[in-house]
Design an enzyme around this catalytic site. Structure first.
Site, mmCIF file in Angstrom:
data_model
loop_
_atom_site.group_PDB
_atom_site.id
_atom_site.type_symbol
_atom_site.label_atom_id
_atom_site.label_comp_id
_atom_site.label_asym_id
_atom_site.label_seq_id
_atom_site.Cartn_x
_atom_site.Cartn_y
_atom_site.Cartn_z
ATOM 1 N N CYS A 644 42.896 34.384 44.725
ATOM 2 C CA CYS A 644 41.634 34.740 44.086
ATOM 3 C C CYS A 644 40.557 35.038 45.119
ATOM 4 O O CYS A 644 39.683 35.891 44.892
ATOM 5 C CB CYS A 644 41.187 33.630 43.142
ATOM 6 S SG CYS A 644 40.951 32.019 43.941
ATOM 7 N N HIS A 810 38.289 27.935 42.243
ATOM 8 C CA HIS A 810 38.563 29.344 41.972
ATOM 9 C C HIS A 810 37.405 30.210 42.445
ATOM 10 O O HIS A 810 36.245 29.785 42.404
ATOM 11 C CB HIS A 810 38.793 29.540 40.470
ATOM 12 C CG HIS A 810 39.221 30.921 40.086
ATOM 13 N ND1 HIS A 810 40.418 31.458 40.489
ATOM 14 C CD2 HIS A 810 38.621 31.863 39.319
ATOM 15 C CE1 HIS A 810 40.542 32.679 39.978
ATOM 16 N NE2 HIS A 810 39.464 32.954 39.273
ATOM 17 N N ASN A 835 36.767 38.207 36.507
ATOM 18 C CA ASN A 835 37.892 37.447 37.018
ATOM 19 C C ASN A 835 38.976 38.405 37.503
ATOM 20 O O ASN A 835 38.872 39.619 37.331
ATOM 21 C CB ASN A 835 38.434 36.532 35.906
ATOM 22 C CG ASN A 835 39.044 35.259 36.456
ATOM 23 O OD1 ASN A 835 39.344 35.160 37.641
ATOM 24 N ND2 ASN A 835 39.235 34.277 35.592
#
Length: 1031
Positions: A644, A810, A835
């Site tokens: 990520c 994250h 995202n």
């Protein structure tokens, strides 16, 4: 004089969608939304709004002996409201139902004060009883005519419009066209918010509660000016006062006259505040003046369009007007669609007013959107539709009404096979490789995963659910494993001495040479003009890295602009705002301010004040602008790998490149992953952070295109590739700029980090800082906590109010922001977050969270915000022309109607008139009171805190003393933010409206990517009852 009975008969025959009663000098017009009989709601909050329509004579730019704003004609028009609960609605009948019984309120038209030569005012309504693409009929009514009421129902009828006495809500805004001037007069009570749009060049915003009036010049990069920048207004709004704003143009000068007064004491009040602004010579003249108002208590938004000049043929103008009256927010697209549906030849005169792109793609547009699908796509679409029709108990009713899911024991053999076949098809069309890695579930697993997701999206329509069923997680046997390896963030150390990783030490190491270079760069930057334009993708594709650096001798040749980064130290002393308004705006000897010069001055002052209708201080979502560079950046799918931090970093880097004019070229995430110095086995399983992203690229001095080195998470463990000569280098000569560490953020080379815990007592500053960075760089990187909070079934459509955690896991990106109203009736603000879990997760890969979150959170949901500090080098950016030729149909930003309603909304927890000092606090983040939704830890939060608000949009077109009306009803005000919505479907037959809307919803995903979705839907429909061009 009494109207003949046969006249009523003719009216009923010609206008089956409207019930019109004339009695003496009274005229009543009731219209249905887009021709459908949907039981329009009128409740106890019904309001009758009054408008002053003035004579629109042709001697418009000449001085007049008549007092500006004096009125010749008063008309009163009925307005309707949408109650909170549509189930308890009062039915409004059309003329075809008039025999069943209905009573109506009246529209009063007085003729007092009309001159002998004044033409009769005609009131007409946008008719929905036409074939798709046909023009509206108009209805003329003699001012002194009436009809017998023998055919009308009595008030005792069982289906009366007003079953009880309807209290009148105080009128907030009245507006009217000035006689002998290009202008309008707007009056009302202090506290309201409205906008005046001098089409197509100037927008005026009036927030009367704070006596704030702003001008936005659309011909000069949206430069906005506050009228008080010249000097403080003498007329101030306060509780119980009324206002009058007169806006008119004479000899290329825009005149504003502002006055406040107590009711019935206007003549005794002080003199008006007057402001004058010079307008440059523009290619296109002013064609109309629009006034936008809203009544939040009544649930009504009203748009009035006063036509002052028509610069296109009547046939083409009629099509555009038809699109406007049906609520379309993109007139050009609707205009083009109508020409296609009417099968006009390219030689038709109206084709002169469409884009050159549309002309070139004429034949391509007429090809169905789904012709490009592969056979498996067809099968998957059919399978999804079958599942959605069977998964609910009441499958025989319209889809939106049935939300009761069938039980597991209700699954028959056929449906189980349908679920298994659906997952096989999804695996074939999925390009992420997710279903190659995980074990597919059986029919029971798929049912459990599917129903869990549908319960989280119980309020969504079929369009949303069709997309949600493309989420591959639904088919995984152990669905909770889907998210485990998607989290991959580890926090960097704060200093070299504390550093536990080589990347942290590397980026904290600098010397005097670094500092001197950065100082020189910043010194040079301060002398140059900042230009942070989104460059259209079509032009961007012609750029390559060879033109990053141009000859220094060309910098000041006047034909180009050069783009640099700027010093973020400005945040420490807020100099980015102080420098803007440190001295009053200069005016000439006649008291006139030059708008063009002011716009140029703003651009020279600071890059932060580059305004855009898609990204300004109150609202930002550049992905809504399909012509922008940033909108070409796709939602990524990181797959079953904790990278990520790479995807968040590369999106931030790509938006910076767009904002600096380099264009969008998708960069390779796999290159960064495989050039990491960590062990291959650790790359997916152990997290990292953006510092490593910068270290790798700064060392390699290379970043290839995605097409050079495509991403697959299964390949994130290979060795760093050798660089073929054919690969493109997106990194080029990029330098990391150093920003010293100060009290509240961590500074590294090319990297600045702000932790929200340091701003706990001053979140306004944090919010302001992030907004400015998003405006300037297109995005920021954020660290958040997702464990036990966000899963595969997360609903990204609503706004979530969630707490954060001490340790984030994250990395994602803030790409925008906006305002909303929560279920408690409080005014709030949200972050728009992207995202990297695929387009079909959340809301097309995004989700929204409340900026402040619940009360008493130990940590904000945004743990840390990060942005890069890079020198990309100078580039050649051609100067934009002040106006594009053949742009005849402008469009507002998606948030235009919502923000109009939002600014008129009074929080239910606070109805008091606010002082001027409160404006500064409210302006920072738009929040009213703290929300206390959700629990302290923020666990398992899936419910949206956003209030669902039903809205009726009333549209009025005033031309040649005639008024045409249109009505559009939205079940949720958020629909007004969408460029397309099936609520605007038009039906030739009132009884066919629901069928048309359902067809639009069902087929939307097949047409949404078509150049003209409305034409695509029309082509698929085959019938003649529906018009989809207005969607």
């Amino acid at each position: 004089m009494i109207c003949p009975i046969f006249f009523l008969y003719i009216i009923n025959v010609l206008f089956t969608q409207y019930f019109i009663k004339c009695e003496g000098n009274k005229v009543t017009v009731i219209s249905h939304n887009n021709g459908h009989n949907d039981n329009l709601d009128v409740n106890k909050n019904g309001v009758i709004s009054q408008e002053n329509v003035f004579d629109t004579s042709e001697s418009l730019n000449l001085p007049s002996n008549k007092k500006v704003g004096s009125d010749d004609l008063n008309t009163t028009t009925i307005s309707f409201t949408v109650p909170d609960n549509l189930e308890n609605e009062v039915k409004v009948v059309s003329s075809s139902e008039s025999g069943k019984g209905a009573t109506v309120s009246h529209t009063k038209v007085t003729s007092e004060g009309l001159s002998d030569t004044q033409p009769n005012v005609t009131q007409s309504v946008s008719s929905s009883t036409h074939t798709p693409g046909s023009l509206d009929s108009t209805m003329s009514t003699e001012q002194h005519s009436s009809v017998s009421q023998s055919s009308l129902p009595t008030e005792s009828s069982s289906e009366t419009l007003n079953k009880a006495t309807v209290p009148e809500i105080p009128i907030q805004i009245n507006s009217g066209l000035l006689k002998n001037y290009n202008g309008v007069k707007v009056t009302g009570s202090c506290g309201s918010y409205f906008r005046v749009y001098l089409v197509p060049h100037i927008l005026i915003y009036a927030l009367t509660k704070y006596s704030v009036i702003q001008l936005e010049s659309l011909f000069n990069d949206n430069a906005r000016i506050d009228v008080e920048h010249k000097g403080e207004l003498q007329n101030k709004c306060s509780e119980g006062y009324h206002f009058k704003l007169v806006v008119y143009i004479t000899h290329n000068v825009l005149n504003l006259k502002w006055k406040t007064y107590k009711p019935n004491e206007e003549s005794k009040s002080e003199d008006s505040d007057v402001r004058k602004y010079r307008i440059p010579k523009l290619e296109r003249p002013f064609t109309s003046i629009q006034v936008y108002t809203a009544n939040s208590k009544a649930g009504v938004i009203e748009t009035k369009n006063y036509n002052i000049r028509t610069d296109i043929p009547d046939t083409c103008d009629a099509i555009a007007t038809d699109c406007f009256l049906n609520g379309n927010v993109n007139i050009e697209k609707c205009f083009q669609c109508t020409l296609l549906v009417q099968k006009k030849d390219k030689s038709h005169e109206c084709f002169k007013y469409v884009s050159s792109e549309m002309k070139k793609k004429m034949n391509e547009i007429k090809v169905k959107a789904q012709d490009d699908f592969n056979p498996n796509e067809y099968k998957l679409i059919e399978s999804i539709d079958n599942i959605l029709s069977k998964i609910y108990k009441k499958a025989n009713k319209p889809f939106e009404i049935s939300k009761d899911l069938i039980n597991l024991e209700d699954l028959d053999y056929q449906f189980k096979n349908e679920l298994l076949e659906y997952c096989k098809l999804l695996k074939k069309v999925d390009t992420s490789g997710t279903l190659e890695e995980y074990e597919l579930g059986n029919a029971e697993d798929i049912y459990n995963n599917l129903t869990r997701l549908l319960k989280s999206h119980s309020d969504e329509n079929i369009v949303t659910l069709q997309g949600k069923l493309r989420n591959t997680a639904i088919c995984i046997k152990n669905v909770d494993e889907w998210i485990l390896n998607k989290r991959g963030l580890t926090l960097p150390s704060e200093s070299p001495s504390e550093s536990s990783s080589k990347s942290d030490s590397y980026l904290n190491t600098f010397n005097d040479k670094d500092k001197n270079e950065d100082k020189d760069d910043m010194s040079k930057n301060s002398k140059e003009e900042f230009k942070n334009d989104d460059k259209e993708n079509s032009d961007d594709q012609n750029n390559n890295d060879s033109n990053k650096k141009d000859d220094e001798n060309n910098i000041n040749n006047g034909d180009t602009n050069y783009v640099y980064d700027f010093d973020d130290d400005d945040y420490d002393n807020n100099s980015y705002e102080k420098d803007m308004y440190e001295s009053p705006i200069k005016e000439n000897k006649n008291g006139v301010i030059d708008l063009e010069k002011y716009g140029n001055q703003i651009k020279l002052k600071s890059p932060y004040f580059k305004n855009s209708k898609y990204c300004n201080y109150e609202y930002c979502n550049r992905w809504r602008d399909k012509t922008s560079c940033i909108s070409q950046i796709e939602v990524e799918e990181q797959g079953n790998c904790g990278l990520c931090w790479i995807f968040a970093s590369k999106l931030h880097f790509e938006t910076i490149r767009c904002m600096r004019g380099y264009g969008h070229f998708r960069s390779s995430a796999l290159y960064v992953a495989n050039c990491s110095k960590r062990k291959p086995i650790d790359r997916c399983e152990e997290g990292s952070n953006p510092l490593e992203f910068l270290r790798i690229l700064d060392e390699k001095k290379f970043l290839p295109l995605e097409s050079n080195y495509p991403y697959s998470y299964t390949s994130a463990g290979n060795s760093c590739p050798k660089l073929p000569n054919s690969w493109t280098n997106l990194w080029g000569d990029t330098k990391l700029l150093f920003n010293k560490k100060v009290h509240r953020y961590i500074g590294n080379k090319g990297f600045i980090s702000h932790e929200t815990s340091y701003f706990k007592n001053n979140m306004d500053l944090f919010i302001d800082m992030v907004k400015r960075e998003v405006q300037n760089k297109g995005s920021v990187i954020i660290y958040i906590k997702t464990q036990d909070v966000i899963g595969y079934d997360f609903n990204g459509k609503g706004v979530h109010s969630m707490c954060g955690d001490r340790t984030p896991d994250h990395a994602a990106n803030i790409i925008g922001y906006g305002n909303y109203i929560n279920k408690k009736g409080e005014k709030r603000s949200y972050w728009l977050i992207r995202n990297s879990w695929s387009y079909y997760w959340g809301d097309e890969g995004n989700f929204r969270v409340d900026m402040l979150g619940p009360k008493n959170c130990l940590y904000n949901f945004i743990h840390t915000v990060v942005f890069f500090k890079l020198d990309l080098g100078t580039i050649h950016v051609p100067k934009k022309k002040s106006w594009k030729k053949n742009v005849y149909f402008l469009r507002h930003n998606p948030d235009f109607m919502y923000s109009l309603y939002y600014n008129n909304y009074e929080p239910e927890t606070s109805q008091d008139f606010e002082s001027e000092n409160d404006y500064d606090n409210a302006f920072v983040h738009g929040q009213s009171n703290e929300s206390d939704e959700t629990n302290k830890e923020g666990k398992n939060v899936h419910n949206s805190v956003e209030k669902k608000i039903q809205i009726l949009h009333i549209l009025k077109h005033i031309k040649d003393s005639q008024i045409k009306r249109g009505l559009v009803k939205y079940d949720n005000i958020n629909e007004t933010k969408d460029e397309h919505t099936c609520s605007r479907v038009n039906s030739q037959d009132a009884e066919k409206y629901e069928e048309c809307k359902k067809f639009c919803l069902t087929k939307w995903n097949e047409c949404k990517d078509h150049y003209s979705p409305g034409y695509c839907l029309t082509d698929l429909y085959k019938g003649e009852d529906c018009n989809f061009c207005y969607v």
